[in-house]
Design a protein around this motif. Structure first.
Motif, PDB file in Angstrom:
ATOM      1  N   CYS A  34       7.299   6.620  16.855  1.00 36.82           N
ATOM      2  CA  CYS A  34       6.557   7.399  15.872  1.00 36.82           C
ATOM      3  C   CYS A  34       5.321   6.605  15.429  1.00 36.82           C
ATOM      4  O   CYS A  34       5.451   5.461  14.990  1.00 36.82           O
ATOM      5  CB  CYS A  34       7.444   7.703  14.671  1.00 36.82           C
ATOM      6  N   PRO A  35       4.121   7.181  15.533  1.00 35.71           N
ATOM      7  CA  PRO A  35       2.907   6.418  15.236  1.00 35.71           C
ATOM      8  C   PRO A  35       2.616   6.300  13.743  1.00 35.71           C
ATOM      9  O   PRO A  35       2.800   7.244  12.979  1.00 35.71           O
ATOM     10  CB  PRO A  35       1.815   7.227  15.934  1.00 35.71           C
ATOM     11  N   PHE A  36       2.162   5.122  13.337  1.00 33.01           N
ATOM     12  CA  PHE A  36       1.667   4.883  11.988  1.00 33.01           C
ATOM     13  C   PHE A  36       0.236   4.359  12.101  1.00 33.01           C
ATOM     14  O   PHE A  36      -0.062   3.544  12.976  1.00 33.01           O
ATOM     15  CB  PHE A  36       2.542   3.877  11.244  1.00 33.01           C
ATOM     16  N   HIS A  37      -0.622   4.811  11.185  1.00 32.91           N
ATOM     17  CA  HIS A  37      -2.043   4.486  11.235  1.00 32.91           C
ATOM     18  C   HIS A  37      -2.437   3.626  10.033  1.00 32.91           C
ATOM     19  O   HIS A  37      -1.807   3.676   8.984  1.00 32.91           O
ATOM     20  CB  HIS A  37      -2.863   5.776  11.260  1.00 32.91           C
ATOM     21  N   VAL A  38      -3.514   2.870  10.199  1.00 30.18           N
ATOM     22  CA  VAL A  38      -4.000   1.954   9.173  1.00 30.18           C
ATOM     23  C   VAL A  38      -4.629   2.736   8.018  1.00 30.18           C
ATOM     24  O   VAL A  38      -5.465   3.613   8.228  1.00 30.18           O
ATOM     25  CB  VAL A  38      -5.043   0.990   9.770  1.00 30.18           C
ATOM     26  N   THR A  39      -4.218   2.427   6.796  1.00 28.08           N
ATOM     27  CA  THR A  39      -4.817   3.052   5.618  1.00 28.08           C
ATOM     28  C   THR A  39      -6.063   2.281   5.190  1.00 28.08           C
ATOM     29  O   THR A  39      -6.300   1.145   5.609  1.00 28.08           O
ATOM     30  CB  THR A  39      -3.839   3.078   4.437  1.00 28.08           C
ATOM     31  N   GLN A  40      -6.850   2.912   4.318  1.00 23.02           N
ATOM     32  CA  GLN A  40      -8.021   2.233   3.765  1.00 23.02           C
ATOM     33  C   GLN A  40      -7.602   0.987   2.992  1.00 23.02           C
ATOM     34  O   GLN A  40      -8.286  -0.045   3.023  1.00 23.02           O
ATOM     35  CB  GLN A  40      -8.799   3.182   2.857  1.00 23.02           C
ATOM     36  N   ALA A  41      -6.470   1.080   2.293  1.00 17.88           N
ATOM     37  CA  ALA A  41      -5.982  -0.061   1.520  1.00 17.88           C
ATOM     38  C   ALA A  41      -5.694  -1.259   2.420  1.00 17.88           C
ATOM     39  O   ALA A  41      -5.988  -2.406   2.062  1.00 17.88           O
ATOM     40  CB  ALA A  41      -4.733   0.324   0.743  1.00 17.88           C
ATOM     41  N   THR A  42      -5.110  -1.022   3.599  1.00 19.20           N
ATOM     42  CA  THR A  42      -4.833  -2.107   4.534  1.00 19.20           C
ATOM     43  C   THR A  42      -6.124  -2.701   5.082  1.00 19.20           C
ATOM     44  O   THR A  42      -6.259  -3.923   5.219  1.00 19.20           O
ATOM     45  CB  THR A  42      -3.948  -1.608   5.683  1.00 19.20           C
ATOM     46  N   SER A  43      -7.085  -1.841   5.397  1.00 16.10           N
ATOM     47  CA  SER A  43      -8.378  -2.316   5.873  1.00 16.10           C
ATOM     48  C   SER A  43      -9.057  -3.198   4.828  1.00 16.10           C
ATOM     49  O   SER A  43      -9.577  -4.279   5.129  1.00 16.10           O
ATOM     50  CB  SER A  43      -9.272  -1.131   6.228  1.00 16.10           C
TER      51      SER A  43
ATOM     52  N   SER B 206      -7.050   3.536  12.545  1.00 12.45           N
ATOM     53  CA  SER B 206      -6.652   3.084  13.875  1.00 12.45           C
ATOM     54  C   SER B 206      -5.131   3.004  13.946  1.00 12.45           C
ATOM     55  O   SER B 206      -4.438   3.037  12.931  1.00 12.45           O
ATOM     56  CB  SER B 206      -7.266   1.715  14.186  1.00 12.45           C
ATOM     57  N   MET B 207      -4.603   2.909  15.166  1.00 13.30           N
ATOM     58  CA  MET B 207      -3.157   2.791  15.328  1.00 13.30           C
ATOM     59  C   MET B 207      -2.689   1.438  14.804  1.00 13.30           C
ATOM     60  O   MET B 207      -3.185   0.391  15.216  1.00 13.30           O
ATOM     61  CB  MET B 207      -2.769   2.931  16.791  1.00 13.30           C
ATOM     62  N   PHE B 208      -1.736   1.467  13.889  1.00 13.72           N
ATOM     63  CA  PHE B 208      -1.199   0.254  13.263  1.00 13.72           C
ATOM     64  C   PHE B 208       0.009  -0.246  14.045  1.00 13.72           C
ATOM     65  O   PHE B 208       0.051  -1.370  14.527  1.00 13.72           O
ATOM     66  CB  PHE B 208      -0.835   0.577  11.825  1.00 13.72           C
TER      67      PHE B 208
ATOM     68  N   LEU C  80       0.213  -9.060  -6.240  1.00 18.03           N
ATOM     69  CA  LEU C  80      -1.024  -8.290  -6.214  1.00 18.03           C
ATOM     70  C   LEU C  80      -0.774  -6.817  -6.505  1.00 18.03           C
ATOM     71  O   LEU C  80      -1.550  -6.175  -7.207  1.00 18.03           O
ATOM     72  CB  LEU C  80      -1.708  -8.444  -4.854  1.00 18.03           C
ATOM     73  N   SER C  81       0.320  -6.270  -5.965  1.00 16.14           N
ATOM     74  CA  SER C  81       0.619  -4.853  -6.140  1.00 16.14           C
ATOM     75  C   SER C  81       2.121  -4.629  -5.997  1.00 16.14           C
ATOM     76  O   SER C  81       2.745  -5.188  -5.088  1.00 16.14           O
ATOM     77  CB  SER C  81      -0.124  -4.020  -5.096  1.00 16.14           C
ATOM     78  N   PRO C  82       2.736  -3.797  -6.871  1.00 13.57           N
ATOM     79  CA  PRO C  82       4.164  -3.508  -6.715  1.00 13.57           C
ATOM     80  C   PRO C  82       4.440  -2.585  -5.539  1.00 13.57           C
ATOM     81  O   PRO C  82       5.532  -2.604  -4.967  1.00 13.57           O
ATOM     82  CB  PRO C  82       4.538  -2.847  -8.042  1.00 13.57           C
ATOM     83  N   GLU C  83       3.458  -1.767  -5.174  1.00 12.83           N
ATOM     84  CA  GLU C  83       3.600  -0.898  -3.998  1.00 12.83           C
ATOM     85  C   GLU C  83       2.234  -0.373  -3.579  1.00 12.83           C
ATOM     86  O   GLU C  83       1.475   0.138  -4.403  1.00 12.83           O
ATOM     87  CB  GLU C  83       4.528   0.294  -4.261  1.00 12.83           C
ATOM     88  N   THR C  84       1.925  -0.511  -2.312  1.00 11.85           N
ATOM     89  CA  THR C  84       0.689   0.013  -1.734  1.00 11.85           C
ATOM     90  C   THR C  84       1.016   0.693  -0.417  1.00 11.85           C
ATOM     91  O   THR C  84       1.802   0.168   0.377  1.00 11.85           O
ATOM     92  CB  THR C  84      -0.332  -1.113  -1.492  1.00 11.85           C
ATOM     93  N   LEU C  85       0.415   1.862  -0.171  1.00 14.23           N
ATOM     94  CA  LEU C  85       0.599   2.554   1.103  1.00 14.23           C
ATOM     95  C   LEU C  85      -0.235   1.829   2.159  1.00 14.23           C
ATOM     96  O   LEU C  85      -1.463   1.810   2.098  1.00 14.23           O
ATOM     97  CB  LEU C  85       0.172   4.014   0.991  1.00 14.23           C
ATOM     98  N   LEU C  86       0.424   1.222   3.132  1.00 17.56           N
ATOM     99  CA  LEU C  86      -0.245   0.401   4.140  1.00 17.56           C
ATOM    100  C   LEU C  86      -0.410   1.099   5.482  1.00 17.56           C
ATOM    101  O   LEU C  86      -1.339   0.792   6.240  1.00 17.56           O
ATOM    102  CB  LEU C  86       0.538  -0.900   4.338  1.00 17.56           C
ATOM    103  N   GLY C  87       0.495   2.012   5.800  1.00 17.99           N
ATOM    104  CA  GLY C  87       0.410   2.776   7.042  1.00 17.99           C
ATOM    105  C   GLY C  87       0.832   4.204   6.790  1.00 17.99           C
ATOM    106  O   GLY C  87       1.713   4.445   5.971  1.00 17.99           O
TER     107      GLY C  87
END
Length: 216
Positions: free
Chosen positions: A177-186, A201-203, A147-154
């Motif tokens: 270290c906190p990582f948050h949900v990106t629009q792409a992941t949503s 949100s917190m991922f 689907l994608s070679p690379e997508t920013l997920l958090g």
């Protein structure tokens, strides 16, 4: 904290220099494919040894449970006994490295499987991006189709990274270290699993330990 800031600055400077150069829940992990020539070529990394733990947030755990989605891993990642966390070896000795795009490459990956729909998502290769935006990114394959070679997920921020730094006897670590949900992941989770993780949100939290002398 001063030690960590110094080490972090050095690591960031190295990554920026490289980025400016020309580009040269199953209980058992799936087998990892052979690393590409690009991933084998460079072994510049923050430390020779270490380990890292990813722990999903309460919101992400609830999303998995509510939607019948199971987290799995691709070797050498290993799954926590409860299925809500992942351990991975890190360090140049484990094959991790900073590439010419300012990404830290980690062998291994994650899978998401939903029995009710038969949907299977594979997240590999795995990167922690340093520039231009710090975060977790991965290649995406859905039901065996790329689907994608690379997508920013958090995503995270430099301030959150620095705030989590702690010196250790053998190097330093980032503590949850906190990582948050990106629009792409949503969008991805909404499209393929029927309900989406909430953007921003917190991922998960990431706790990597960077060692300069072997500890085992």
């Amino acid at each position: 904290m001063r030690l960590f800031r110094t080490l972090s600055a050095l690591a960031m400077a190295g990554a920026l220099a490289l980025s400016a150069a020309p580009a040269g829940a199953g209980t058992a992990p799936a087998a990892a494919p052979a690393a590409s020539a690009e991933h084998r070529a460079n072994r510049v990394y923050i430390s020779p040894w270490g380990s890292a733990h990813v722990r999903l947030s309460g919101d992400t755990q609830k999303w998995l449970t509510d939607n019948g989605v199971t987290l799995g891993v691709i070797a050498p990642f290993t799954l926590d006994p409860d299925g809500f966390g992942v351990d991975m070896p890190i360090g140049s000795s484990a094959g991790d490295h900073i590439d010419s795009k300012g990404r830290i490459f980690y062998p291994g990956g994650l899978t998401l499987n939903q029995a009710s729909s038969g949907t299977s998502v594979e997240l590999q290769p795995t990167w922690i991006r340093i520039v231009p935006e710090p975060g977790y990114s991965a290649g995406i394959k859905v039901n065996g189709t790329d689907l994608s070679p690379e997508t920013l997920l958090g995503y995270t921020t430099p301030a959150e990274v620095l705030a989590s730094g702690r010196p250790t006897m053998t190097g330093f670590r980032l503590d949850k270290c906190p990582f948050h949900v990106t629009q792409a992941t949503s969008d991805l989770t909404t499209q393929y699993f029927g309900a989406g993780l909430k953007t921003d949100s917190m991922f998960f939290t990431l706790t990597p330990r960077f060692d300069y002398v072997p500890t085992s």
